[in-house]
Motif scaffolding. Structure first.
Motif, PDB file in Angstrom:
ATOM      1  N   SER A 138      -0.055  16.525  60.300  1.00  0.00           N
ATOM      2  CA  SER A 138      -0.267  15.173  59.967  1.00  0.00           C
ATOM      3  C   SER A 138      -0.778  14.441  61.358  1.00  0.00           C
ATOM      4  O   SER A 138      -0.574  14.733  62.291  1.00  0.00           O
ATOM      5  CB  SER A 138       0.731  14.654  59.344  1.00  0.00           C
ATOM      6  OG  SER A 138       1.873  14.214  60.202  1.00  0.00           O
ATOM      7  N   GLU A 139      -1.290  13.334  60.858  1.00  0.00           N
ATOM      8  CA  GLU A 139      -1.846  12.577  62.302  1.00  0.00           C
ATOM      9  C   GLU A 139      -0.477  11.931  62.939  1.00  0.00           C
ATOM     10  O   GLU A 139      -0.794  11.927  64.268  1.00  0.00           O
ATOM     11  CB  GLU A 139      -2.526  11.203  61.693  1.00  0.00           C
ATOM     12  CG  GLU A 139      -3.206  10.401  62.597  1.00  0.00           C
ATOM     13  CD  GLU A 139      -4.094   9.230  62.319  1.00  0.00           C
ATOM     14  OE1 GLU A 139      -4.254   8.382  63.116  1.00  0.00           O
ATOM     15  OE2 GLU A 139      -4.531   9.127  61.141  1.00  0.00           O
TER      16      GLU A 139
ATOM     17  N   THR B 202     -11.893  21.021  64.106  1.00  0.00           N
ATOM     18  CA  THR B 202     -12.094  20.015  65.027  1.00  0.00           C
ATOM     19  C   THR B 202     -12.853  18.805  64.173  1.00  0.00           C
ATOM     20  O   THR B 202     -13.426  17.914  64.629  1.00  0.00           O
ATOM     21  CB  THR B 202     -12.969  20.328  66.167  1.00  0.00           C
ATOM     22  OG1 THR B 202     -14.159  20.864  66.052  1.00  0.00           O
ATOM     23  CG2 THR B 202     -12.156  21.193  67.094  1.00  0.00           C
ATOM     24  N   SER B 203     -12.996  19.084  62.658  1.00  0.00           N
ATOM     25  CA  SER B 203     -13.756  17.981  61.753  1.00  0.00           C
ATOM     26  C   SER B 203     -13.052  16.680  61.998  1.00  0.00           C
ATOM     27  O   SER B 203     -13.824  15.514  61.752  1.00  0.00           O
ATOM     28  CB  SER B 203     -13.894  18.591  60.267  1.00  0.00           C
ATOM     29  OG  SER B 203     -12.592  18.706  59.949  1.00  0.00           O
ATOM     30  N   ALA B 204     -11.865  16.440  62.068  1.00  0.00           N
ATOM     31  CA  ALA B 204     -11.257  15.187  62.074  1.00  0.00           C
ATOM     32  C   ALA B 204     -10.945  14.449  63.458  1.00  0.00           C
ATOM     33  O   ALA B 204     -10.611  13.466  63.602  1.00  0.00           O
ATOM     34  CB  ALA B 204      -9.785  15.205  61.501  1.00  0.00           C
TER      35      ALA B 204
ATOM     36  N   ALA C  30     -13.706   7.692  72.756  1.00  0.00           N
ATOM     37  CA  ALA C  30     -13.132   6.469  73.031  1.00  0.00           C
ATOM     38  C   ALA C  30     -12.151   5.941  71.938  1.00  0.00           C
ATOM     39  O   ALA C  30     -11.441   5.019  72.216  1.00  0.00           O
ATOM     40  CB  ALA C  30     -14.243   5.568  72.824  1.00  0.00           C
ATOM     41  N   GLN C  31     -12.306   6.828  70.946  1.00  0.00           N
ATOM     42  CA  GLN C  31     -11.160   6.396  69.683  1.00  0.00           C
ATOM     43  C   GLN C  31     -10.032   7.170  69.678  1.00  0.00           C
ATOM     44  O   GLN C  31      -9.285   7.012  68.556  1.00  0.00           O
ATOM     45  CB  GLN C  31     -12.137   6.411  68.311  1.00  0.00           C
ATOM     46  CG  GLN C  31     -13.444   5.477  68.273  1.00  0.00           C
ATOM     47  CD  GLN C  31     -13.994   5.554  67.062  1.00  0.00           C
ATOM     48  OE1 GLN C  31     -13.474   6.180  66.023  1.00  0.00           O
ATOM     49  NE2 GLN C  31     -15.361   5.212  67.019  1.00  0.00           N
ATOM     50  N   ILE C  32      -9.855   8.320  70.457  1.00  0.00           N
ATOM     51  CA  ILE C  32      -8.886   8.928  70.555  1.00  0.00           C
ATOM     52  C   ILE C  32      -7.532   8.335  70.683  1.00  0.00           C
ATOM     53  O   ILE C  32      -7.304   7.696  71.746  1.00  0.00           O
ATOM     54  CB  ILE C  32      -8.899  10.152  71.320  1.00  0.00           C
ATOM     55  CG1 ILE C  32     -10.119  11.491  70.605  1.00  0.00           C
ATOM     56  CG2 ILE C  32      -7.669  11.069  71.461  1.00  0.00           C
ATOM     57  CD1 ILE C  32     -10.394  12.391  71.569  1.00  0.00           C
ATOM     58  N   GLU C  33      -6.458   8.551  69.794  1.00  0.00           N
ATOM     59  CA  GLU C  33      -4.973   8.249  70.301  1.00  0.00           C
ATOM     60  C   GLU C  33      -4.379   9.295  70.722  1.00  0.00           C
ATOM     61  O   GLU C  33      -4.042  10.199  70.123  1.00  0.00           O
ATOM     62  CB  GLU C  33      -4.390   7.556  68.901  1.00  0.00           C
ATOM     63  CG  GLU C  33      -5.111   6.153  68.410  1.00  0.00           C
ATOM     64  CD  GLU C  33      -4.944   5.137  69.200  1.00  0.00           C
ATOM     65  OE1 GLU C  33      -3.683   5.057  69.955  1.00  0.00           O
ATOM     66  OE2 GLU C  33      -5.664   4.088  69.245  1.00  0.00           O
ATOM     67  N   PRO C  34      -3.826   9.181  72.032  1.00  0.00           N
ATOM     68  CA  PRO C  34      -3.117  10.215  72.678  1.00  0.00           C
ATOM     69  C   PRO C  34      -1.925  10.757  71.725  1.00  0.00           C
ATOM     70  O   PRO C  34      -1.419  11.982  71.952  1.00  0.00           O
ATOM     71  CB  PRO C  34      -2.604   9.659  73.967  1.00  0.00           C
ATOM     72  CG  PRO C  34      -3.736   8.403  74.304  1.00  0.00           C
ATOM     73  CD  PRO C  34      -3.874   7.900  72.677  1.00  0.00           C
TER      74      PRO C  34
ATOM     75  N   SER D  38      -1.646  10.726  68.553  1.00  0.00           N
ATOM     76  CA  SER D  38      -2.045  11.285  67.210  1.00  0.00           C
ATOM     77  C   SER D  38      -2.674  12.706  67.359  1.00  0.00           C
ATOM     78  O   SER D  38      -3.121  13.246  68.049  1.00  0.00           O
ATOM     79  CB  SER D  38      -3.253  10.225  66.648  1.00  0.00           C
ATOM     80  OG  SER D  38      -2.443   9.302  66.393  1.00  0.00           O
ATOM     81  N   SER D  39      -2.430  13.489  66.082  1.00  0.00           N
ATOM     82  CA  SER D  39      -2.818  14.863  65.857  1.00  0.00           C
ATOM     83  C   SER D  39      -4.091  14.975  65.212  1.00  0.00           C
ATOM     84  O   SER D  39      -4.286  14.127  64.123  1.00  0.00           O
ATOM     85  CB  SER D  39      -1.960  15.682  65.220  1.00  0.00           C
ATOM     86  OG  SER D  39      -2.119  17.029  65.095  1.00  0.00           O
ATOM     87  N   TYR D  40      -5.119  15.590  65.626  1.00  0.00           N
ATOM     88  CA  TYR D  40      -6.396  15.670  64.749  1.00  0.00           C
ATOM     89  C   TYR D  40      -6.751  16.988  64.558  1.00  0.00           C
ATOM     90  O   TYR D  40      -7.903  17.296  63.689  1.00  0.00           O
ATOM     91  CB  TYR D  40      -7.509  15.029  65.646  1.00  0.00           C
ATOM     92  CG  TYR D  40      -7.185  13.641  66.054  1.00  0.00           C
ATOM     93  CD1 TYR D  40      -7.286  12.527  65.212  1.00  0.00           C
ATOM     94  CD2 TYR D  40      -6.804  13.030  67.312  1.00  0.00           C
ATOM     95  CE1 TYR D  40      -7.270  11.141  65.569  1.00  0.00           C
ATOM     96  CE2 TYR D  40      -6.645  11.846  67.582  1.00  0.00           C
ATOM     97  CZ  TYR D  40      -6.691  10.730  66.677  1.00  0.00           C
ATOM     98  OH  TYR D  40      -6.521   9.524  66.994  1.00  0.00           O
ATOM     99  N   LEU D  41      -6.264  18.127  65.335  1.00  0.00           N
ATOM    100  CA  LEU D  41      -6.779  19.574  65.019  1.00  0.00           C
ATOM    101  C   LEU D  41      -5.991  20.141  63.835  1.00  0.00           C
ATOM    102  O   LEU D  41      -4.941  19.668  63.437  1.00  0.00           O
ATOM    103  CB  LEU D  41      -6.648  20.280  66.380  1.00  0.00           C
ATOM    104  CG  LEU D  41      -7.377  19.439  67.628  1.00  0.00           C
ATOM    105  CD1 LEU D  41      -7.107  20.580  68.906  1.00  0.00           C
ATOM    106  CD2 LEU D  41      -8.754  19.426  67.457  1.00  0.00           C
ATOM    107  N   GLY D  42      -6.652  21.604  63.408  1.00  0.00           N
ATOM    108  CA  GLY D  42      -6.219  21.994  62.561  1.00  0.00           C
ATOM    109  C   GLY D  42      -6.396  23.718  62.779  1.00  0.00           C
ATOM    110  O   GLY D  42      -7.226  23.780  63.847  1.00  0.00           O
ATOM    111  N   TRP D  43      -5.492  24.597  62.349  1.00  0.00           N
ATOM    112  CA  TRP D  43      -5.830  25.915  62.701  1.00  0.00           C
ATOM    113  C   TRP D  43      -5.831  26.753  61.556  1.00  0.00           C
ATOM    114  O   TRP D  43      -5.348  26.507  60.319  1.00  0.00           O
ATOM    115  CB  TRP D  43      -4.739  26.528  63.571  1.00  0.00           C
ATOM    116  CG  TRP D  43      -4.693  25.897  65.006  1.00  0.00           C
ATOM    117  CD1 TRP D  43      -5.256  26.659  66.099  1.00  0.00           C
ATOM    118  CD2 TRP D  43      -4.117  24.547  65.522  1.00  0.00           C
ATOM    119  NE1 TRP D  43      -5.137  25.728  67.271  1.00  0.00           N
ATOM    120  CE2 TRP D  43      -4.416  24.508  66.702  1.00  0.00           C
ATOM    121  CE3 TRP D  43      -3.423  23.651  64.623  1.00  0.00           C
ATOM    122  CZ2 TRP D  43      -4.043  23.399  67.564  1.00  0.00           C
ATOM    123  CZ3 TRP D  43      -2.978  22.376  65.562  1.00  0.00           C
ATOM    124  CH2 TRP D  43      -3.298  22.416  66.708  1.00  0.00           C
TER     125      TRP D  43
END
Length: 674
Positions: free
Chosen positions: A159-160, A189-191, A196-200, A202-207
């Motif tokens: 989750s984010e 990496t679709s999410a 510039a919009q990345i929040e350190p 927050s989680s965006y990757l999936g496997w």
């Protein structure tokens, strides 16, 4: 991204030790309640946590052994295997093996010699072939040649807010990799938003990974046991590729998808999620012990600084007090008490070790003992708890070996066949008392006295009370055991026990009644960092007497001090004769008051004995932050440490226990003679 896992190893070892303590405690309870499913669940969860973490941190020997143990525990909690005395004994041996493996990984000590033997016994009890030893299964998984291995496609999309729960997705991916052989791994990496919009946080990757493993779907689900509810975890059966296909080239995500659709039957399971924390949930944070000690020392310095400010304010403003300084002083002292409470830990872990020792010795010596514990929630300074463990274990060994009789002897003496050993901890007078009591045969006082005479400790003509004879067992090398065993009987130990306890500013007493039993009582200070002290003056010097040891102070009238035939000075206080100790002579202080009727007598006690300290005057009461002399100087007999007073002077803290063992020269000043 490369993560240095070494920095987390220490936390892993600490957590693993806690899990082992939990396993051992539950196993000891399981012996008396073999049908308790919750105890089995507790043991299984502890083993599973150790297995998962050890695989993550590369402690493979622990992970491999725990995998065998976990398989057996899983069948037990499912009811496929019954809990018996033999299986419990084997599980306790497994805990010892795990402790040895963790010690080997942490400190470089040799691994336990019985690792393979215990692992084989676990496999045999579980109905497995004993052809594989710990390490073989992992080696087979790495080579991808496991005949019975299944293949699964695992989709893992954190989750984010995944990081907000203190979780790391890479650790879970690595734990999955430890379960078998990863045939394919793709990162989603679709999410991922623009940079510039990345929040350190927050989680965006999936496997998505294809895993060939002997583990069951439930084992794979357990990897994700603690993830949050919004995290996506799906585990689907996949077609096992042939050896040639695997060697030729890895399958693409598209072919994986096709293979999955071509399956005649697939299983999809959602991983169990961690329930939301309850409103009363308490979080804990691990803190380095040295940092905690440094913080407490700095707060102690702050207390000293406040005392100096108060002293200087009063000297400048003619003794008047400042409301602001008084309020600040209260806040600082509250802060000090709270910081000291951070070092307080319950004695339950130490008592648990004693329960295990009683159990093991009963089997070894053929004795029946009911072991009872009370007050295990009593808290004590962690430094004291760490150092008191060995003395207590030595005393419990003596109680089981020498104190409790065999069932036959107990029945012949008119006692129940089962002996009774009780350990309890309680607060009293600002101290912690730990009492060990048994209903055994007690000590042979005559044999102890004869042995002491033989060794020259006492003279044959000396008249000794029963208590004085009991105290003789604390002399080095004094043992009345009929034979030396690997349990006890060498006369080495009780003198070390007393010395270790006195090093902690405590004391130990022993009372024994032949045929009835023995009671050992240990008195310990709550903390070694601070004490309430009574400040006394000797000539131009000031000393601190621990307030907990002070009974009263008074000025005797002329003629009330008597001298006995052995030159000992005594004073009678409400019908009780109390010996006098001239503190200035012991500490070699000059220009002090030598007439007790012009000075003051401070009555102090150490458990069951009292004596009076002759001092010049009382200055007041103050909390003393203890500074260790041994760090920068050396140990001084009769002195427990030093502290800094409010006026900046250094005052030595008197060691009441140490003073008892100092023999001053007989008095030369003229006083009344009885």
């Amino acid at each position: 991204m490369n993560i240095d896992m070494g920095q987390f190893l220490e936390s892993f070892f600490e957590e693993a030790s806690e899990h082992l303590e939990s396993m051992e405690a539950a196993l000891l309870q399981l012996e008396s309640t073999p049908d308790d499913g919750e105890l089995l669940n507790t043991i299984f969860r502890a083993a599973h946590s150790i297995k998962g973490a050890s695989s993550t941190f590369g402690v493979h020997a622990v992970g491999e052994f725990t995998h065998i143990l976990e398989s057996l525990l899983d069948r037990m909690r499912e009811g496929e295997l019954q809990v018996t005395a033999e299986s419990t004994e084997l599980l306790l041996k497994s805990v010892d093996v795990l402790e040895g493996l963790l010690s080997a990984a942490r400190d470089g000590t040799p691994e336990p010699e019985n690792v393979q033997e215990v692992a084989a016994s676990l496999q045999k009890l579980n109905g497995q072939e004993v052809s594989e030893q710990p390490g073989d299964a992992a080696a087979d998984a790495e080579s991808g040649q496991n005949a019975g291995a299944g293949c699964y496609e695992i989709e893992f999309k954190p989750s984010e807010n995944f990081f907000h729960f203190g979780l790391d997705p890479l650790l879970l991916v690595r734990e999955l990799a430890e379960q078998g052989t990863v045939l394919d791994l793709n990162v989603d990496t679709s999410a991922l938003p623009p940079l510039a919009q990345i929040e350190p946080e927050s989680s965006y990757l999936g496997w998505t990974l294809t895993l060939q493993t002997e583990s069951s779907v439930e084992d794979l689900q357990n990897v994700f046991m603690f993830v949050d509810d919004d995290t996506v975890v799906e585990i689907n059966a996949a077609e096992t590729p042939s050896e040639n296909e695997h060697e030729a080239e890895p399958e693409t995500p598209a072919s994986n998808e096709t293979d999955s659709q071509d399956q005649t039957q697939s299983s999809s399971a959602k991983a169990p999620k961690k329930a939301p924390a309850a409103a009363g949930h308490r979080e804990s944070v691990r803190v380095n012990g040295e940092r905690l000690d440094d913080m407490i020392n700095q707060i102690g310095e702050l207390v000293i600084g406040i005392s100096m400010v108060e002293q200087e304010w009063k000297s400048v403003h003619s003794g008047t007090e400042s409301a602001a300084i008084a309020q600040l002083s209260k806040i600082v002292r509250d802060l000090q008490e709270q910081s000291l409470s951070l070092r307080m830990v319950p004695v339950a872990a130490t008592f648990q070790k004693m329960a295990r020792i009683v159990r093991d010795l009963c089997g070894k010596l053929g004795k029946q003992i009911q072991f009872e514990v009370s007050g295990e929630e009593t808290e004590l300074d962690k430094t004291v708890v760490d150092q008191i463990g060995d003395p207590l274990i030595h005393m419990i060994r003596n109680s089981v070996d020498h104190g409790i009789e065999s069932p036959e002897d107990r029945v012949a003496a008119g006692k129940p066949a089962t002996g009774h050993v009780q350990v309890r901890a309680y607060h009293q007078g600002g101290n912690i008392y730990i009492e060990l009591k048994d209903d055994g045969k007690g000590m042979n006082l005559e044999a102890i006295r004869n042995k002491a005479v033989e060794r020259g400790i006492v003279h044959a003509d000396d008249k000794l009370t029963n208590q004085e004879i009991c105290d003789l067992v604390f002399h080095a090398g004094l043992s009345t055991a009929d034979k030396v065993t690997d349990v006890s009987g060498r006369g080495v130990g009780m003198d070390v026990v007393r010395r270790n306890i006195e090093d902690l500013k405590g004391s130990v007493t022993l009372v024994s009644e032949p045929g009835v039993g023995t009671t050992v009582t240990v008195r310990l200070p709550l903390t070694l960092a601070i004490l309430d002290g009574l400040i006394v003056r000797l000539g131009e010097e000031v000393y601190v007497v621990p307030l907990l040891s002070v009974v009263e102070s008074f000025r005797p009238r002329a003629g009330e001090v008597k001298r006995l035939a052995n030159n000992m000075e005594v004073v009678q206080v409400r019908g009780e004769v109390v010996p006098i100790m001239r503190l200035h002579r012991i500490l070699n202080i000059e220009n002090c008051e030598t007439d007790p009727s012009k000075g003051l007598l401070v009555i102090v006690e150490d458990h069951d004995s009292k004596f009076a300290l002759l001092v010049d005057d009382l200055i007041g009461q103050q909390q003393a932050v203890i500074k260790n002399l041994e760090s920068n100087f050396r140990k001084v007999a009769g002195i427990a440490g030093a502290t800094i007073l409010g006026d900046g002077r250094v005052a030595l803290i008197v060691d009441i226990v140490g003073l008892k063992h100092l023999e001053p020269a007989p008095p030369r000043e003229g006083i009344a003679v009885a």
